[in-house]
Design a protein around this motif. Structure first.
Motif: not given
Length: 446
Positions: A329, A347, A349
């Motif tokens: 996040e 990565r 979210s």
């Protein structure tokens, strides 16, 4: 009581806020039905229904005695019409007059069990309930509601035939006892000539009728007229004693016996059905009350966070190799930490699909060291704690790096406190990217 309160509230809801708060505060048990009946009892007391019920109980016996008295007078009248009509009695006509109404009402009650109609259940029983209500001052509005609710409940649960039937059969049995006593007394101290007379029927009809009706009483020990008496009942040599016992036996076997047995059966079945009676909590009225109860319940944690342990029995991570970096996040302007060497990096979210994919990849990879990168200025929540805990279980060691233009001491202190509150003390907190790289290099060069 619950059905009466329901009937009252069908005309407009009662103010029960204080009652509901008291029940929730005291933690009334008994399940859903117990809570609903506790509420109904509290509201019923406010309406005076408890006092009305007490009057019903006190008047039930008096109403039954009054009904029995009226029926006994009728029984005496029926017996008197037989023995006081003269010294010559038409035995067959007397039998029909003593058992005719009984046979009709009994047949109607039996038919009502198979094909019930609104008024089925026993005329004397319904008359008894009406008499109880009137003796208990049934003209009041609450008493009328109590009577109507009782009738509705008895009909809906198919209890009316058994309750009203028990009352009716009991009264009929008592009436036959009095009737037999009157007949026995009259035949014992008076001389009667019992015979049959006809204008259009043949003697064979009466012979067959008396033999058929006298078979069961005769099998139970009652005398039955012989063939000569049946063919010439008015002759001087006719056995009048056998005729009298035939009439008494028929009244006892076809009148008293079935009523007494049915009274016992109805009483036993009523007790069984009444003991199994329950409120229909699936009814929309009761479902609405239960929903109001649930809305007043205090909030409770139903999915509490479990403390994380780095090496729980049976869940200790398999010693792995290599390093992994997961950016969790992060704002778009922040890049995931770049590290020299072969480092697995992702990565996400924070969506459920991304979390599941990364956790599955970490489980298969089982890195020696896992670095989780989070935004220092963000506020961690339960979702963050859950992901950090589950991800750390798939690595031999895990650390959390705070990313941002400048990590303030306040941010570091807040995240440190959060790790302690979430029981994640086994995860080291890093605030500098250089420290993060150095910590991962221990895995890539180890």
């Amino acid at each position: 009581m619950a059905e009466t309160v329901r009937l009252v509230e069908s005309q407009g809801p009662l103010d029960d806020a204080q009652v509901l708060r008291a029940l929730v505060a005291t933690g009334a048990d008994g399940g859903q039905s117990g809570w609903l009946m506790s509420r109904a009892w509290q509201l019923g007391r406010r309406l005076g229904l408890d006092q009305q019920l007490q009057r019903w109980q006190s008047m039930a016996g008096a109403a039954l005695l009054a009904l029995v008295g009226l029926v006994l007078l009728g029984a005496l009248g029926a017996a008197g019409s037989v023995v006081h009509s003269g010294r010559t009695v038409n035995a067959v006509a007397a039998l029909f007059s003593l058992l005719g109404l009984h046979a009709v009402t009994l047949a109607l009650w039996l038919v009502g069990l198979v094909a019930p109609w609104p008024s089925s259940g026993g005329a004397l029983g319904r008359l008894w309930l009406e008499l109880v209500a009137r003796l208990s001052n049934g003209r009041k509005a609450n008493a009328a509601n109590l009577l109507q609710a009782s009738v509705n409940l008895l009909r809906r649960e198919r209890l009316a035939p058994w309750l009203f039937g028990c009352v009716s059969h009991t009264v009929w049995a008592l009436s036959f006892v009095v009737m037999l006593a009157a007949l026995g007394f009259a035949f014992s101290f008076q001389a009667y000539r019992l015979t049959w007379e006809t204008t259009i029927l043949s003697p064979d009809f009466f012979v067959t009728f008396v033999r058929a009706t006298g078979w069961l009483p005769g099998a139970l020990g009652f005398p039955v007229p012989d063939t000569a008496t049946l063919l010439a009942p008015g002759a001087a040599s006719a056995d009048q004693r056998a005729w009298a016992w035939w009439l008494i036996g028929c009244v006892a076997i076809y009148g008293l016996l079935p009523r007494a047995l049915l009274a016992v059966f109805c009483a036993a079945w009523w007790r069984r059905r009444a003991a199994a009676l329950r409120l229909d909590t699936a009814d929309p009225y009761y479902r609405g009350l239960l929903a109001r109860r649930d809305a007043l319940q205090p909030a409770a944690v139903v999915d509490a966070e479990q403390p994380w342990q780095a090496a729980r029995p049976g869940h200790a991570p398999v010693p792995g190799k290599g390093a992994a970096v997961v950016g969790f996040e992060l704002p778009p302007e922040l890049a995931v930490l770049s590290v020299a060497g072969d480092v697995w990096s992702r990565r996400i979210s924070g969506t459920s699909a991304e979390r599941s994919e990364v956790l599955e990849a970490l489980r298969a990879f089982a890195p020696a060291r896992l670095l989780l990168v989070c935004h220092a200025a963000s506020s961690p929540d339960r979702g963050t704690a859950r992901f950090v805990r589950e991800a750390a279980e798939h690595a031999s060691a895990a650390s959390l790096l705070l990313a941002g233009a400048a990590v303030s001491p306040q941010d570091a202190a807040r995240w440190t406190d959060w790790l302690g509150a979430a029981r994640l003390e086994g995860i080291a907190l890093l605030t500098d990217e250089a420290d993060g790289r150095a910590w991962l290099e221990g895995a890539t060069h180890g």
